[in-house]
Design an enzyme around this catalytic site. Sequence first.
Site, PDB file in Angstrom:
ATOM      1  N   ASP B  53       0.829  -1.177   0.000  1.00  0.00           N
ATOM      2  CA  ASP B  53       0.000   0.000   0.000  1.00  0.00           C
ATOM      3  C   ASP B  53       0.866   1.229   0.000  1.00  0.00           C
ATOM      4  OD1 ASP B  53      -2.829   0.539  -0.067  1.00  0.00           O
ATOM      5  OD2 ASP B  53      -2.993  -1.116   1.342  1.00  0.00           O
ATOM      6  N   TYR B 250       0.062  -1.009 -12.630  1.00  0.00           N
ATOM      7  CA  TYR B 250      -1.394  -1.054 -12.751  1.00  0.00           C
ATOM      8  C   TYR B 250      -1.688  -0.989 -14.239  1.00  0.00           C
ATOM      9  CZ  TYR B 250      -2.033  -0.120  -7.764  1.00  0.00           C
ATOM     10  OH  TYR B 250      -2.023  -0.205  -6.402  1.00  0.00           O
ATOM     11  N   PRO B 330      -7.749   1.622  -5.932  1.00  0.00           N
ATOM     12  CA  PRO B 330      -6.435   1.671  -5.293  1.00  0.00           C
ATOM     13  C   PRO B 330      -5.495   2.684  -5.930  1.00  0.00           C
ATOM     14  CG  PRO B 330      -6.677  -0.347  -6.599  1.00  0.00           C
ATOM     15  CD  PRO B 330      -7.979   0.379  -6.674  1.00  0.00           C
TER      16      PRO B 330
END
Lengths: 608, 608
Positions: B53, B250, B330
Amino acid sequence: MTTLNPQIESKVDVLIIGAGPAGLMCANALAHAGVDVRIIDKRAVGVAAGQADGIQPRTIEVLQSYGLAEPLIRIGAHFPRASFWNPGPNGGIIRTQRTPSIFSETARYPQLITRHQGGIEALFHGSMDAKGLHVQRSTIPTAIVLSKDESELKDPKANPVKVTLKRLDLEEDDIEIVHAKFVLGADGAHSWVRNVLGIKLEGDNTDSIWGVLDVYPETNFPDSRNWTFIHSNHGTLMNIPREGDMMRYYIQLSEDPDFVDPKTGRVNKARANPGRLMETAAKIFQPYHLKMLGEPEWWTIYIIGQRVAQKFSVEDRIFIAGDACHTHSPKAGQGMNASMNDSHNIAWKLAYVLRGWADLSLLKTYESERLKFARDLIDFDRKWSKLFTGKPRTEENQDGISHEEFVGAFQTFSGFSSGVGVRYEPSAIVDKKHQSCATKLVIGERMIPHVFVQAADIRAVNIHDAMPSDTRFKVLVFVGNVTVAATLARVRALADKLDAPGSFLHKYGQGDYHKVFDILCVCAASKDEVDFIDVPQMLRPHWSKVLLDDTDMHAREGGGGFAAYGISPEAGAIVIVRPDGYVGMVAPYEHVEDISAYFGSFMVEKSG
Amino acid sequence: MTTLNPQIESKVDVLIIGAGPAGLMCANALAHAGVDVRIIDKRAVGVAAGQADGIQPRTIEVLQSYGLAEPLIRIGAHFPRASFWNPGPNGGIIRTQRTPSIFSETARYPQLITRHQGGIEALFHGSMDAKGLHVQRSTIPTAIVLSKDESELKDPKANPVKVTLKRLDLEEDDIEIVHAKFVLGADGAHSWVRNVLGIKLEGDNTDSIWGVLDVYPETNFPDSRNWTFIHSNHGTLMNIPREGDMMRYYIQLSEDPDFVDPKTGRVNKARANPGRLMETAAKIFQPYHLKMLGEPEWWTIYIIGQRVAQKFSVEDRIFIAGDACHTHSPKAGQGMNASMNDSHNIAWKLAYVLRGWADLSLLKTYESERLKFARDLIDFDRKWSKLFTGKPRTEENQDGISHEEFVGAFQTFSGFSSGVGVRYEPSAIVDKKHQSCATKLVIGERMIPHVFVQAADIRAVNIHDAMPSDTRFKVLVFVGNVTVAATLARVRALADKLDAPGSFLHKYGQGDYHKVFDILCVCAASKDEVDFIDVPQMLRPHWSKVLLDDTDMHAREGGGGFAAYGISPEAGAIVIVRPDGYVGMVAPYEHVEDISAYFGSFMVEKSG
């Protein structure tokens, strides 16, 4: 628990006797270098509490290079300001001046003081644990015999030192014979190793008597939290802030007739106690009030002695380090700093010889570098103690020490007391020939810390953090603006030369030069113009190895590095930093062969 | 191991359900505040590995206020530079611009990414251990009943929440009835607490499908170590540097027909695998090459959903926090940041109510502050995701997202994505009346970090580090130059007013105002002129509490603080910072009674 074992014999590459700061620094460095090392200590347990020690900026740099500095910086008491007090017109003290505590402009860290030596030792224990090395406690040496066989002494693979070890907590016959390649005696001021080798100490005690105590005071003195020097009509006192609200006072006792026998001039210890020390301190602090809250944390009295061992080595097989080599006054804040820096100096040299990378002669530079340092240290300490102990100059006492003289010495000595001014003389590992290529990086002094940014991610990094104590030589290639075609062509030619079969990298690279040499490339180019991949591949063994002399993304840090080092961006330079962080040599691009000669003077040739 | 116990009943002040970041932040804060707290979790062990994270600058500030930030800063990957790529004339991507990653000027820390959530959780576990608090694992709630008795609900000493707990690793009858004063449901996106209370989520899934994977790539892409946004003709990709040489990608999958069912538009998970994701990534990276070395560290695919719970509280006795309240994409780097900041917001409020210092009504500000934040977050996330997912504007596609639009949004959203721009609206604990006394300290935003020096020792200190999360309100008294007689007289008069029996310190001081209020005095005076003892005694409860708006001894840090806060050195100001670090109110010396009114609106009067 006590069993009767047959006498056993064993071999080890390095046996360290004494697990104080000097012994632990060496043991930890060698363990991380993969050297076969043992460390013994007569004490059954480590130092749990005890006297505090000041830690110099340079010592913090060294600890940081082993990844050990951060807890100290966090826990230690800092005192960036020094303050000087002298007798005022009404007999009490008045403030004369406040200055920085450290005048060395390049010091990366502050000076600080930590709770106790045990805290430093715990850092090393934790770091050694990770490598499976533990101090063998309750163990003393009872005999040490060095082979007289010249061929054995000259064979780096031989184990010519025979040491008999005895367990203090076991039966008499539980002894062990250790055959070591090298022995380091780091066994303190009363060193058994030094004594048994017949190494004499030179120097003597002074007649200067001091009391020192750690207390929680109640006081209205405004400079308690500064490093404060008080010369009063009632004696001299040094005030050092400690952790939390604790204070350390060094109190001159020679002035107090109650502590001194008027006939012998010697300290009368029986009459000393913390209450009496505080009474003396309170007189010195007048007109400010001073009272001790509760009991003192610790106290002692001592006579200043300044001594240096005649030599630090026997046949380059047995060495002494730390307090075994030099004792001096605690007020110079040297203490364990000199000790840890001794063994930081020898650790990589032992590793190189044991790996077969360097000739045994490399070890001679331990004594030549550290004995000279110790003598300078004692000289410094004598001068400083004399000024410190002297009476202040007043109307009545024109022979006293003037404030200007004292504070001038304080500034002059700062390079010394900070540890960053230590300079090693020319030797096999200090070659000053091309000093003019990097006018401000003094060859023989420690590399100057400076903030650069990593070209790949523009993360600010102090160049010290890019040069850990991993036993590798750091090859810092300072290039100009590689976005200019002519500069890039020059840099490419240099890279080709460095990568040629006969270059020092390959000649002394021991088959894989990345084990021996860590290459960093520093560019004088803007982050907006350059990409890290613009630099020839061999100058960037990893993306983090390309640094820019530019500011970070928020212009908070970085820039001005070439100027700080006195390196011309047009000419560039190659800077060789020794594994202990000292600049070993500098060379222009045109004289790469001089770098070869430098390594040739102590390294063993072995290519891939 | 499995024993049949009689059903037991117990009491606790706060029961926390769920030991993820939100639950642990609250549990740790309450444990250190001395609150009777329990924390349970259904998992038998903590998160050992898992998805990484991003950690925002504001989250690091909050963790630092609990003394937990340093390991993260050391271990985490930093990426201070952002880079933007778009389709070039030859179809491949070209770099359009590079900017800082964070545009919030007052951010003290960088943005970073850590190995895994387990690392954050371990920090809390260590800190809670020191207070004897441990997560009770393999434990779930099976029923939760809130008393309907109004008088019980209004009695802060009552335990109106009955929770049935069950051990998953024991027999069926091993249950426990817990009577709690307050319950915090921090049990994740599929929150049992939220569901059982019938709290609905508002919002929906989008049709945006993404793959994410952590790999060690081989690539010649020059901006790998930057936070890089690529809008290509083959889809969109975000590149985040991770620890060491690892990278996170991503990857937009909606563009890849292989992953999407053309009829439903839904992701076809069975066809996804790391190799396929890398193929898509490699197309996007053209003309640069990209190859995965070895196996990926982790990977997944997901559909973006953006939802917020209708409410965060039932009767101010049961609360939800973290993912139980809000789910979002996210890519905004919010993740556990929002979660930890939720429970950081409520912890001190619970402590105040439980100690009897504040009225139950204080707890209403949890929902009012954090629900609004969550809605803003989702709005932000919607806009950002849309820009992010959109096709780039090209010659052929004039309806696409232009680079200027994208990078403009990136900058605009920086206050949000850094977390430092969060602003709480006026409420009982946010009083904007005297905003003009400190024009640049926005009331309702977090206190702006700034470096001052401690007057006693001239050690540089960031004012944030002088304001730990210790549940106390920080009373920052900004005074001018106290070496000027008129200024000192004004400051003395203020000190007398603050120390008068009816002042807010005594009125709401709960018998010993130092427990509730931490006083710091900030002087606009030069270190060479002022002594810390020049400030009235009541403004310096400890020598470390007097700060100067001046540089340190080496002029490296400090100075300019009054200007940064928009406070006039002549007028001065009193700044009240809430225990969670947000500015609660500001007042001129002449309106100390307004500070009384502020505390009177939620605090309970109790003098010594």
